[in-house]
Motif scaffolding. Structure first.
Motif, PDB file in Angstrom:
ATOM      1  N   ALA A 137       0.837  -1.206   0.000  1.00 26.82           N
ATOM      2  CA  ALA A 137       0.000   0.000   0.000  1.00 26.82           C
ATOM      3  C   ALA A 137       0.870   1.253   0.000  1.00 26.82           C
ATOM      4  O   ALA A 137       0.548   2.252  -0.659  1.00 26.82           O
ATOM      5  CB  ALA A 137      -0.929  -0.017   1.205  1.00 26.82           C
ATOM      6  N   ASN A 158       9.740   2.960   8.380  1.00 27.19           N
ATOM      7  CA  ASN A 158       9.299   1.567   8.398  1.00 27.19           C
ATOM      8  C   ASN A 158      10.078   0.781   9.444  1.00 27.19           C
ATOM      9  O   ASN A 158      11.229   1.105   9.746  1.00 27.19           O
ATOM     10  CB  ASN A 158       9.533   0.940   7.011  1.00 27.19           C
ATOM     11  CG  ASN A 158       8.801  -0.373   6.835  1.00 27.19           C
ATOM     12  OD1 ASN A 158       7.618  -0.467   7.167  1.00 27.19           O
ATOM     13  ND2 ASN A 158       9.482  -1.386   6.330  1.00 27.19           N
ATOM     14  N   THR A 160      11.320  -2.131   9.159  1.00 25.71           N
ATOM     15  CA  THR A 160      12.514  -2.643   8.503  1.00 25.71           C
ATOM     16  C   THR A 160      13.069  -1.523   7.611  1.00 25.71           C
ATOM     17  O   THR A 160      12.516  -1.236   6.543  1.00 25.71           O
ATOM     18  CB  THR A 160      12.151  -3.882   7.641  1.00 25.71           C
ATOM     19  OG1 THR A 160      11.384  -4.769   8.449  1.00 25.71           O
ATOM     20  CG2 THR A 160      13.373  -4.591   7.108  1.00 25.71           C
ATOM     21  N   ARG A 163      13.667  -1.778   3.762  1.00 24.51           N
ATOM     22  CA  ARG A 163      12.513  -1.709   2.836  1.00 24.51           C
ATOM     23  C   ARG A 163      12.152  -0.257   2.549  1.00 24.51           C
ATOM     24  O   ARG A 163      11.772   0.074   1.431  1.00 24.51           O
ATOM     25  CB  ARG A 163      11.310  -2.449   3.420  1.00 24.51           C
ATOM     26  CG  ARG A 163      11.460  -3.954   3.379  1.00 24.51           C
ATOM     27  CD  ARG A 163      10.168  -4.624   3.819  1.00 24.51           C
ATOM     28  NE  ARG A 163       9.218  -4.777   2.725  1.00 24.51           N
ATOM     29  CZ  ARG A 163       7.943  -5.129   2.894  1.00 24.51           C
ATOM     30  NH1 ARG A 163       7.478  -5.355   4.110  1.00 24.51           N
ATOM     31  NH2 ARG A 163       7.143  -5.252   1.860  1.00 24.51           N
ATOM     32  N   MET A 205      -4.500  -3.193  13.099  1.00 29.52           N
ATOM     33  CA  MET A 205      -5.504  -3.977  12.374  1.00 29.52           C
ATOM     34  C   MET A 205      -5.957  -5.177  13.218  1.00 29.52           C
ATOM     35  O   MET A 205      -5.184  -5.689  14.031  1.00 29.52           O
ATOM     36  CB  MET A 205      -4.830  -4.464  11.082  1.00 29.52           C
ATOM     37  CG  MET A 205      -5.695  -5.146  10.096  1.00 29.52           C
ATOM     38  SD  MET A 205      -4.617  -5.556   8.692  1.00 29.52           S
ATOM     39  CE  MET A 205      -5.478  -6.931   8.019  1.00 29.52           C
TER      40      MET A 205
END
Ligand SMILES: NC(=O)c1ccc[n+]([C@@H]2O[C@H](COP(=O)([O-])OP(=O)(O)OC[C@H]3O[C@@H](n4cnc5c(N)ncnc54)[C@H](OP(=O)(O)O)[C@@H]3O)[C@@H](O)[C@H]2O)c1
Length: 290
Positions: A137, A158, A160, A163, A205
């Motif tokens: 996303a 992020n 990580t 990434r 989530m």
């Protein structure tokens, strides 16, 4: 649902699993609202069957498909054409089957930018944006942000860091506007300087509604817009923290409905009934997952 006929055209979504998707509810609501002779169904497609599924679209003359996890990247090699936007984002979420050709699009960037404008009240984006997450996303969202010349700086944070660095290098190769970094307890300083914060991590989530991507919410401030693209639950801990801080919270339902609406417009050529789609998704999300 309207009467199906020999003329009914088929739309759908492929993914694995697809049982949780709210796309059939959204698109069938749009079809009903406009009285069109279409039907939208979910097709569970295992990764090893993706090639056969794509051949099936052609053979069965399916008008169009949404593509969801895990096929958004894999499907690209099987299409006849890919829009420049989807090519840059590196993922396809919509297939338009037109005149025998399969054309891949990505409507997520459109969906998120429309939601920021219309749900977040941002006619112009702020100079500084913080984007949390570097997954699928985030790629589409970063693409959308970089289309806005007023955005001078995107802090891309992020868990990580590698990434985040790879995504920044892919979409901003000259390193002029995107500053990658690690999402950790020190992120508050960078986030606090932003006028817009977007969470695209899956933190918060279901089944972890008590998690927030921000270890310390004191960096949230009045005048800031906070978009959490997580839509299950609709009001995440981050959005509650944003509201308490006097920031403007925006939930993920608008992005979901607007990316779907864009796909619907591509397939049908009609003005999509966005509010009917949003209401159908909301009703679907309100139902306990099976
Ligand atoms: N509203 C919408 O229309 C819409 C559209 C697409 C997606 N979404 C939602 O957006 C979320 C992300 O989707 P996606 O497709 O981008 O997923 P994804 O590609 O799997 O990426 C997940 C992201 O969340 C991060 N993450 C996961 N668990 C974490 C944790 N415990 N702590 C910190 N970071 C964590 C990952 O960080 P690492 O790189 O470190 O693993 C990565 O940045 C999901 O909740 C999805 O439902 C909403």
């Amino acid at each position: 649902m309207a009467q199906l006929s020999g003329e009914t055209r088929v739309l759908g979504v492929i993914g694995h699993p697809v049982g949780h998707t709210s796309s059939p509810a959204m698109h069938n609501a749009a079809i009903a609202a406009l009285g069109l002779d279409y039907v939208y169904v979910a097709f569970p497609v295992r990764p090893e069957d993706l090639g056969q599924a794509l051949a099936g679209i052609r053979a069965l003359q399916i008008r169009g498909l949404n593509v969801t996890v895990p096929h958004k990247v894999g499907v690209m090699a099987l299409l006849d054409e890919i829009s420049p936007e989807a090519r840059t984002i590196g993922a396809v979420n919509t297939i338009d089957h037109s005149e025998g050709r399969l054309i891949g699009h990505n409507t997520d960037a459109f969906g998120v930018m429309q939601s920021l404008r219309l749900d977040g009240g941002l006619d112009k984006l702020p100079l500084r944006v913080a984007l949390l997450g570097a997954g699928g996303a985030a790629r589409a969202i970063l693409y959308g942000l970089l289309q806005c010349p007023e955005v001078e700086n995107v802090a891309l944070l992020n868990r990580t860091a590698d990434r985040a660095e790879a995504l920044a290098a892919a979409l901003d190769p000259e390193g002029r506007r995107v500053v990658p970094g690690t999402l950790d307890e020190h992120s508050g300083k960078v986030v606090g300087q932003a006028g817009l914060l977007i969470n695209s991590t899956s933190m918060g989530m279901h089944p972890h509604p008590d998690a927030s991507p921000l270890p310390d919410p004191t960096c949230l401030h009045p005048g800031m817009v906070v978009l959490d693209i997580v839509y299950n639950p609709l009001e995440t801990l981050l959005l509650r923290q944003a509201r308490q801080a006097g920031a403007r919270p925006v939930d993920g339902l608008g992005m979901l409905a607007r990316q779907g609406a864009r796909a619907f417009a591509i397939w049908t050529g009609m003005e999509p009934p966005v509010e009917a789609m949003r209401a159908a998704a909301l009703e679907r999300l309100g139902k306990p997952s099976a």
